[in-house]
Design an enzyme around this catalytic site. Structure first.
Site, mmCIF file in Angstrom:
data_model
loop_
_atom_site.group_PDB
_atom_site.id
_atom_site.type_symbol
_atom_site.label_atom_id
_atom_site.label_comp_id
_atom_site.label_asym_id
_atom_site.label_seq_id
_atom_site.Cartn_x
_atom_site.Cartn_y
_atom_site.Cartn_z
ATOM 1 N N CYS A 25 0.848 -1.187 0.000
ATOM 2 C CA CYS A 25 0.000 0.000 0.000
ATOM 3 C C CYS A 25 0.882 1.235 0.000
ATOM 4 O O CYS A 25 2.103 1.143 0.021
ATOM 5 C CB CYS A 25 -0.894 0.004 1.240
ATOM 6 N N CYS B 255 3.761 1.652 2.521
ATOM 7 C CA CYS B 255 5.041 1.012 2.257
ATOM 8 C C CYS B 255 5.934 1.942 1.428
ATOM 9 O O CYS B 255 7.137 2.016 1.662
ATOM 10 C CB CYS B 255 4.835 -0.289 1.504
ATOM 11 N N ASP C 163 -7.195 -33.317 -33.595
ATOM 12 C CA ASP C 163 -6.593 -34.579 -33.214
ATOM 13 C C ASP C 163 -7.275 -35.034 -31.921
ATOM 14 O O ASP C 163 -7.908 -34.225 -31.251
ATOM 15 C CB ASP C 163 -5.090 -34.354 -33.009
#
Lengths: 838, 49
Positions: A105, A108, A513
């Site tokens: 956030c 920080c 395939d």
């Protein structure tokens, strides 16, 4: 500071939120009250934060910090190769870019910036939350990278030196300068328009004195537009002319240069009309169209690049393993095969290798498209770019650097990005023809008007140059292609060859395939019937010996059996089986009719028929049948919806398989295909595709690689499925990583939408130019109206192409990697700087 | 109307100033991160300067 009662809870760690040991001995005073911690590390972090005066971090943070992961701080402090990452600035200060993990956030960002700025020697620190990067300038004599990384680790984040890639720097500079050029042109445009209004609205003419004043003001404001904002047009026009490939820059540059010089001349001599308003508006709006186009390309490039960006650059090498465990941080690319590396929990795997110690779960989303972690134990292979989720692993390196699978994958993507698709080359060519014709028309109409009315010659020539719009060819087609490739890349459908999108949009017939495509290919042994005296265990052992080393799904299923026999003279016959000698006896293992041919016994194949969708393989020797092994395979959950959506698109769908009639029929019925072809060998698949093509069909073949190679090569466009490991051997045009077949249907839809948009744009451009150019030639368009018309037309086509970038919103890609738990990978997948322009 | 001789050059100067300001802002990376600053303004240092 305020304290949060929940966090002060003595039962849980104040710093990391983990449960505390009973009567935790680790405590310290934070603010006014005591706080309890789970370990000495958390106390130390909290004390460091407190001592730096930053303890309001605890009040600001939104979540408890991530739990400390095993061994990461020593990992960081050992990052020794400092010189590689540090750039010496002009002012003698060192600069380094760090990638910071663990930011949650804004708090920080604030904490990191303040903390780093407080470190000795650090001159400036700026942390970008969006890209999760910290830019540091510091004095190299006072501190070093090692100290800085240690400092970051002390407050609980992980930082890694980040190598700002050159391309990223380029993109940033490009988008910044385009933004600036556009804004300056817009600003000038507004003001120049104001000065032009009096001349437009006055009925009896503006006083020449005031008109001259406003002309001069407009001239001054248009100068920066001409010199700075319009510079890319002049540079582009010059480059085009030098390469004898006139593009859309040539008429733009000519038009604005002519109009500006004539207006400037008229301003100085106070005689004649001025077109400053048209020039500035034209430049501004064309730049806006380019800005939009750049955004489209960047969002597309971002998706493809995120694949290549996952690779960690440093690895933790264990010297003298298994004897000692000396750890050493080395650049991942320099590791030699055979070296041992330790991969901490939560870290990205730096190399391709084999696990020699530990067990964990590994998320291989980038390589397989599978977002669930897979359990891995000793002997399992891990690939560079995957994320180790649970516990540390020790891995023996098999490939590093450019030889890893991830590197091969990114090279493929890069190659596809560099080759220009046919449609883009055609557009460019058409655009240059268009431009040459346009210049001729402008010159002729200018000359013609010179004889009729010399004062109209210049405005007419200018209007012709400006009104025409080759941007559907030059801007919108590349943007549409890039947007579609980006949308597909986000779903892990990677176009390896340039013309895939175009061919996909024209496909009429899809050949599927079975094994590994409609089914998972996770074949397992479901039962053994013994025909002779040999018991089931011995059958398995012989079969396992024969198939050792093969990569066919059946071989992989047999490889799980204990193996104590060895086979010699192994010969694999594609589409049939394998022949070899075990203990002196010659065996065949494979399709019942082929295997039975080794002995004289008649092949009454009913005896070996299995139940429904099972595949039966017969083991026979020259003396008779030994046993039949039944293998089951699981249908992919999205197989039926793929067939249904292909049908809704009006495509014909066929199923070809090397398996028995009953097996194929059951699968075909389960997914809703009526055109089925069983017991088809690889060459027959190729012939089948060729036969369809002979009837005029455009064939797309979807297979899993090996067995289908001839068919894939023959088809007009082919998509191979599977994991990235075998990528390079494939001959396919596009590769889908992971097992979600719905993405294939998406690829078809995306290709069709892309080409519909391109056609719409070309149609619009045709109608617009057919209307506008005659109007301009006959002097029915003022230069201003011409400028408006062309700009609006550019915006229409580019905006139309932009709709393709929105395909993700309509059909969301797989669950986005969750930021909360994808620790390292989420930080690397940063946002492009361009996100800032929106 | 003589005031135009003052106002028009003034507006030109103003536009050039705004343009220069924008130039400075873009080159200083003001438009590079549009998320972080919004969070950052809410944070404050608890140590007196």
């Amino acid at each position: 500071m305020t304290s949060d009662a929940g966090v002060r809870d003595p039962a849980h760690c104040f710093h990391c939120g983990e449960p505390n040991p009973p009567r935790s001995p680790w405590r310290t005073t934070i603010g006014a009250a005591d706080a309890f911690f789970c370990c000495a590390g958390c106390v130390a972090v909290a004390q460091t934060i407190g001592a730096a005066g930053l303890s309001s971090f605890y009040a600001l943070r939104e979540h408890d910090s991530a739990q400390q992961r095993d061994g990461q701080s020593e990992l960081v402090t050992e990052a020794a190769c400092a010189s590689t990452w540090i750039r010496l600035g002009d002012d003698g200060l060192s600069e380094v870019a760090l990638l910071v993990d663990g930011m949650h956030c804004g708090a920080c960002v604030w904490l990191l910036e303040r903390f780093l700025q407080g470190q000795p020697g650090v001159r400036s620190a700026s942390v970008n939350f969006a890209t999760r990067r910290a830019q540091l300038r510091f004095s190299g004599s006072e501190t070093g990278l090692r100290e800085l990384l240690a400092a970051v680790a002390r407050i609980g984040y992980r930082a890694f030196p980040y190598d700002p890639r050159r391309r990223e720097a380029l993109v940033r500079r490009e988008s910044r300068s385009l933004l600036l050029r556009t804004s300056i042109a817009l600003l000038a445009m507004m003001q120049v328009m104001m000065f032009a209004v009096p001349a437009y609205v006055s009925t009896d003419g503006v006083d020449p004195e005031y008109q001259a004043l406003m002309n001069w003001a407009s001239l001054i404001l248009t100068l920066p537009v001409m010199l700075y904002s319009a510079a890319p047009f002049f540079v582009g026009a010059w480059r085009d002319l030098r390469m004898h490939r006139p593009g859309m820059d040539v008429p733009i540059a000519l038009g604005i240069a002519a109009a500006f010089s004539a207006s400037a001349y008229a301003t100085v001599t106070r005689n004649g009309a001025v077109y400053f308003d048209s020039v500035t508006m034209f430049v501004a709006l064309v730049l806006v169209a380019r800005l939009v186009e750049l955004r489209v390309r960047e969002t597309a490039g971002d998706a493809l690049e995120s694949i290549a960006r996952e690779m960690p650059r440093m690895a933790e090498r264990l010297d003298c393993y298994p004897g000692g465990r000396v750890r050493d941080m080395v650049p991942a690319a320099e590791l030699e095969p055979g070296a041992f590396v330790r991969i901490a929990a939560g870290a990205s795997v730096p190399v391709d290798g084999v696990i020699v110690e530990g067990r964990s779960s590994v998320e291989e989303a980038v390589l397989t498209g599978e977002s669930w972690p897979r359990a891995k134990a000793i002997g399992d292979a891990v690939m560079a770019g995957s994320v180790n989720r649970e516990s540390p692993l020790i891995v023996r390196v098999t490939a590093a650097g450019a030889s890893t699978t991830l590197a091969a994958l990114s090279r493929l993507v890069e190659r596809a990005a560099n080759e220009r698709p046919r449609i883009a080359r055609l557009s460019d060519h058409a655009a240059s023809v268009f431009v040459v014709a346009l210049l001729a028309v402008a010159a002729i109409s200018g000359a013609a008007w010179w004889t009729i009315d010399p004062s109209r010659a210049l405005p007419v020539a200018f209007a012709v140059l400006v009104v025409s719009c080759p941007c559907a060819l030059s801007l919108a087609t590349p943007a549409a292609l890039a947007a579609a490739a980006g949308a597909m890349g986000r779903r892990h459908v990677l176009c390896v060859r340039p013309d895939v999108l175009e061919t996909l949009s024209r496909v009429t017939h899809v050949v599927l395939d079975k094994t590994g495509t409609l089914t998972t290919g996770d074949v397992h042994l479901t039962g053994i019937t013994c025909h002779g005296t040999t018991d089931a265990e011995a059958c398995k052992a012989i079969a396992g010996a024969l198939e050792q080393g093969a990569t066919h799904p059946i071989a992989r299923a047999l490889a799980l059996q204990p193996r104590d026999l060895a086979a010699q003279d192994i010969v694999a016959v594609p589409g049939c089986g394998v022949e070899g000698v075990v203990d002196g006896v010659r065996y065949r293992l494979g399709r019942p009719d082929w295997a039975a041919a080794i002995c004289a016994l008649p092949a009454s194949l009913d005896d070996v028929d299995g139940e429904g969708a099972e595949t039966v393989v017969l083991l026979a020797s020259d003396s008779g049948w030994i046993g039949s092994l039944r293998f089951g395979d699981t249908l992919r959950p999205s197989a039926r919806s793929l067939v249904t959506s292909l049908r809704t698109m009006g495509l014909r769908v066929s199923l070809v398989s090397g398996d028995r009639e009953s097996t194929v029929a059951q699968i075909a019925q389960a997914v809703g295909i009526d055109d089925q072809h069983a017991a088809t060998k690889p060459d027959a698949k190729r012939a089948f595709v060729a036969a369809l093509q002979a009837r005029g069909a455009v064939v797309a073949m979807i297979g899993d690689g090996l067995n289908d190679a001839p068919g894939l090569a023959r088809a007009d466009v082919s998509i191979a499925l599977g994991n990235a490991a075998a990528l390079t051997q494939w001959t396919a045009d596009a590769v889908m990583i992971g097992g979600d077949l719905a993405r294939i249907a998406f690829a078809f839809r995306a290709a069709r939408r892309t080409f519909r948009v391109i056609r719409e744009n070309l149609g619009w451009a045709l109608v617009y130019n057919l209307l506008a150019i005659p109007l301009a030639v006959s002097d029915h368009l003022s230069p201003l109206a011409a400028a408006v018309g062309m700009s609006v037309s550019s915006l229409v086509v580019v905006g139309n192409a932009w709709r393709l970038a929105g395909m993700n919103r309509i059909e969301p890609a797989d669950a986005p990697p969750s930021m909360a738990d994808a620790q390292w990978s989420s930080t690397v997948r940063y946002h492009a700087p361009s996100a800032a322009i929106t | 109307m003589d005031i135009l001789f003052l106002l028009i050059p003034l507006s030109v100067v103003l536009v050039l100033l705004i343009g220069a300001g924008f130039w400075w802002a873009a080159n200083n990376g003001q438009f590079d991160d549009l998320d972080g600053p919004a969070h950052r303004i809410l944070a404050d240092d608890d140590r007196p300067h």
